[in-house]
Design an enzyme around this catalytic site. Structure first.
Site, PDB file in Angstrom:
ATOM      1  N   LYS A 115      -4.646  -6.770   3.000  1.00  0.00           N
ATOM      2  CA  LYS A 115      -4.609  -5.636   2.071  1.00  0.00           C
ATOM      3  C   LYS A 115      -6.000  -5.363   1.497  1.00  0.00           C
ATOM      4  O   LYS A 115      -6.392  -4.205   1.282  1.00  0.00           O
ATOM      5  CB  LYS A 115      -3.617  -5.930   0.944  1.00  0.00           C
ATOM      6  CG  LYS A 115      -3.577  -4.872  -0.169  1.00  0.00           C
ATOM      7  CD  LYS A 115      -3.253  -3.483   0.362  1.00  0.00           C
ATOM      8  CE  LYS A 115      -2.774  -2.529  -0.737  1.00  0.00           C
ATOM      9  NZ  LYS A 115      -3.652  -2.407  -1.886  1.00  0.00           N
ATOM     10  N   GLU A 146     -10.332   1.938   3.223  1.00  0.00           N
ATOM     11  CA  GLU A 146      -9.957   3.096   2.389  1.00  0.00           C
ATOM     12  C   GLU A 146     -11.169   3.624   1.622  1.00  0.00           C
ATOM     13  O   GLU A 146     -11.411   4.835   1.574  1.00  0.00           O
ATOM     14  CB  GLU A 146      -8.859   2.667   1.432  1.00  0.00           C
ATOM     15  CG  GLU A 146      -8.428   3.697   0.414  1.00  0.00           C
ATOM     16  CD  GLU A 146      -7.449   3.103  -0.584  1.00  0.00           C
ATOM     17  OE1 GLU A 146      -7.668   3.296  -1.803  1.00  0.00           O
ATOM     18  OE2 GLU A 146      -6.488   2.441  -0.158  1.00  0.00           O
ATOM     19  N   HIS A 204      -7.863  -3.549   4.116  1.00  0.00           N
ATOM     20  CA  HIS A 204      -7.296  -2.189   4.130  1.00  0.00           C
ATOM     21  C   HIS A 204      -7.992  -1.345   3.064  1.00  0.00           C
ATOM     22  O   HIS A 204      -8.399  -0.203   3.314  1.00  0.00           O
ATOM     23  CB  HIS A 204      -5.793  -2.268   3.869  1.00  0.00           C
ATOM     24  CG  HIS A 204      -5.150  -0.972   3.474  1.00  0.00           C
ATOM     25  ND1 HIS A 204      -5.310  -0.410   2.217  1.00  0.00           N
ATOM     26  CD2 HIS A 204      -4.337  -0.132   4.144  1.00  0.00           C
ATOM     27  CE1 HIS A 204      -4.645   0.722   2.141  1.00  0.00           C
ATOM     28  NE2 HIS A 204      -4.034   0.917   3.295  1.00  0.00           N
ATOM     29  N   ASN A 205      -8.137  -1.897   1.860  1.00  0.00           N
ATOM     30  CA  ASN A 205      -8.742  -1.142   0.776  1.00  0.00           C
ATOM     31  C   ASN A 205     -10.231  -0.899   1.013  1.00  0.00           C
ATOM     32  O   ASN A 205     -10.769   0.136   0.616  1.00  0.00           O
ATOM     33  CB  ASN A 205      -8.531  -1.867  -0.553  1.00  0.00           C
ATOM     34  CG  ASN A 205      -7.106  -1.710  -1.058  1.00  0.00           C
ATOM     35  OD1 ASN A 205      -6.195  -1.413  -0.286  1.00  0.00           O
ATOM     36  ND2 ASN A 205      -6.898  -1.920  -2.339  1.00  0.00           N
ATOM     37  N   SER A 230       0.841  -1.201   0.000  1.00  0.00           N
ATOM     38  CA  SER A 230       0.000   0.000   0.000  1.00  0.00           C
ATOM     39  C   SER A 230       0.872   1.244   0.000  1.00  0.00           C
ATOM     40  O   SER A 230       1.937   1.281   0.607  1.00  0.00           O
ATOM     41  CB  SER A 230      -0.920   0.019   1.222  1.00  0.00           C
ATOM     42  OG  SER A 230      -1.723   1.187   1.204  1.00  0.00           O
TER      43      SER A 230
END
Length: 472
Positions: free
Chosen positions: A188, A195, A191-192, A134
């Site tokens: 990840k 986001e 995480h996105n 990231s």
């Protein structure tokens, strides 16, 4: 070639924007790296502009030449498009590598593919890592946050390299091996998803000021800059101040006024929602953010609808800036809480042994969702969470509870004004659902039993499979 060096030699397949940036980062930290790309002139251009780093970059004309140029143990990073290109690269590498060598997928791969690839590569006597990177191009060049999963024994030989190129938070590298298989790529993905939610919350607050109060982008910028000096300090809030202030050199208009109102997405946000549903987790804030992006693509439909559908809005005045700040902070906390619920459910499903403190720590620098809030989240995970839920941790509930009155006022203001706030309103609804000791699922079970004899539990008796009098 063989070597007694315990640190793996590094190779890279895929010298595009991210690959080139990562290669320069690796070289700058004192590591040699061999490069292969289908378009070999891309490597020539990279070496030509690498300056004093050029001697650490070497070009290979074939995958076989790449492997043969590297001493063992080898670690070859794939930065090619997700899907078939990753599998094709693995197929090309496996016959050429030796036991102890590692293939690293550094792209945004579906964690399920990573699970399968790990098994396939390990069956060939090799090691495989799926690394969620990231931070975009800037992070790849100057220090990303890296979420690493896959063969546990594969991390030690590459750890010195990965920690040297990672972002640093107070000297600590933002890179960690989180678990076997797809643990890194799944982290990840979540995480996105977070986001997406944080970006959507920002967009809704911007919309309230632009459409509700008629403010120009440059008039909104100081508010975001002030927020970035406080508890909302984060990468996204920081860059929004710059975006709001930016002027298009061709027209002299604010850049935001010339950007088409359609947001793209590459799939990781959708994957987060799909996995949340599969794992039986509520992720309504993240889902609202994904849904908003999907609806943004229907520009023509929205244009027609604006002439047909009436809003029935009520007159409202300006909204308190303190309320906006508090609502933003509360919604952000709840979005993180939903993300960590998904991580915990996946951890229980796949037995990865995720370290939530470490995840929060490696997200504090280098990644898109880095924020001051992550210090509090890391602290909360150092203690036992009530019912295993982040939002119930004393450190977190003490932060979110005071924001809720402001979140209610902001959502109510937007609803009366006819301004869409799907993420903010989902955050408030999820909070209220979570704190409701007795909800309304009783009538849902009643209906399910009425039309399908699904049965229900009783509050006054043990057991399941009870039926209502309508079933007789």
């Amino acid at each position: 070639m063989t070597s007694t060096n315990s640190t793996a030699s590094m190779g890279l397949i895929g010298v595009g924007t991210m690959g080139a940036a990562l290669a320069l980062n690796i070289a700058e930290k004192g590591h040699d790296i061999a490069l292969y790309n289908l378009q070999s002139e891309t490597i020539d251009a990279l070496i030509a502009r690498a300056g004093e780093l050029a001697p650490r970059l070497s070009k290979a004309d074939t995958v076989e030449a790449l492997v043969n140029s590297m001493p063992t143990p080898r670690a070859i990073i794939l930065l090619v498009p997700a899907g078939a290109p990753v599998d094709a690269s693995i197929d090309a590498l496996v016959p050429l590598l030796e036991p102890g060598d590692t293939i690293i997928d550094g792209g945004n791969s579906d964690f399920r593919d990573t699970q399968d690839r790990t098994k396939r590569v390990e069956a060939a006597g090799l090691r495989f890592l799926g690394v969620g990177i990231s931070g975009g191009e800037y992070g790849a060049r100057h220090g990303p946050s890296m979420m690493i999963g896959g063969t546990p024994s594969a991390y030690a030989p590459i750890q010195p390299v990965m920690e040297s190129i990672a972002a640093k938070y107070e000297g600590s590298p933002c890179a960690a091996h989180l678990g076997a298989g797809g643990a890194g790529h799944f982290t990840k993905t979540v995480h996105n998803g977070i986001e997406y939610a944080d970006m959507q919350i920002i967009a809704e607050l911007y919309g309230m000021l632009r459409d509700g109060e008629g403010q120009k982008p440059a008039e909104i910028a100081p508010l975001f800059r002030s927020w970035n000096a406080g508890r909302l300090k984060s990468y996204l809030v920081e860059i929004v101040g710059d975006i709001l202030d930016a002027v298009d050199p061709e027209t002299g208009k604010p850049v935001l006024d010339i950007i088409v109102d359609r947001a793209g997405q590459k799939g990781t946000g959708r994957w987060t929602i799909i996995e949340a549903v599969r794992l039986g987790q509520s992720a309504s804030i993240l889902e609202a953010a994904v849904g908003a992006r999907v609806l943004s693509s229907e520009i023509k439909t929205r244009g027609v609808a604006s002439e047909i559908l009436e809003g029935g809005t009520l007159p409202v005045g300006t909204i308190s800036r303190d309320d906006l700040e508090a609502a933003f902070f509360g919604a952000r906390i709840l979005a993180y809480a939903q993300g960590f619920r998904i991580l915990r459910a996946a951890d229980q499903e796949y037995d990865w042994g995720l370290d939530y403190v470490r995840i929060a720590e490696i997200w504090r620098e280098g990644c898109i969702i880095r924020s001051a809030l992550l210090d509090d989240i890391a602290t909360a995970f150092q203690n036992d969470l009530p019912r295993g839920k982040l939002v119930l941790a004393p450190e977190i509930s003490a932060l979110v509870n005071p924001t809720i009155p402001a979140l209610r006022r902001v959502v109510a203001h937007a609803v009366m004004a006819g301004l869409p706030v799907p993420a903010l309103s989902s955050a408030l609804s999820w909070f209220d659902e979570t704190r409701q000791a007795r909800g309304t699922a009783d009538i849902l079970q009643g209906m399910r039993d009425y039309f399908g004899r699904h049965g229900f539990e009783r509050v006054d008796k043990e057991g399941t499979g009870f039926h209502g009098p309508w079933a007789g």
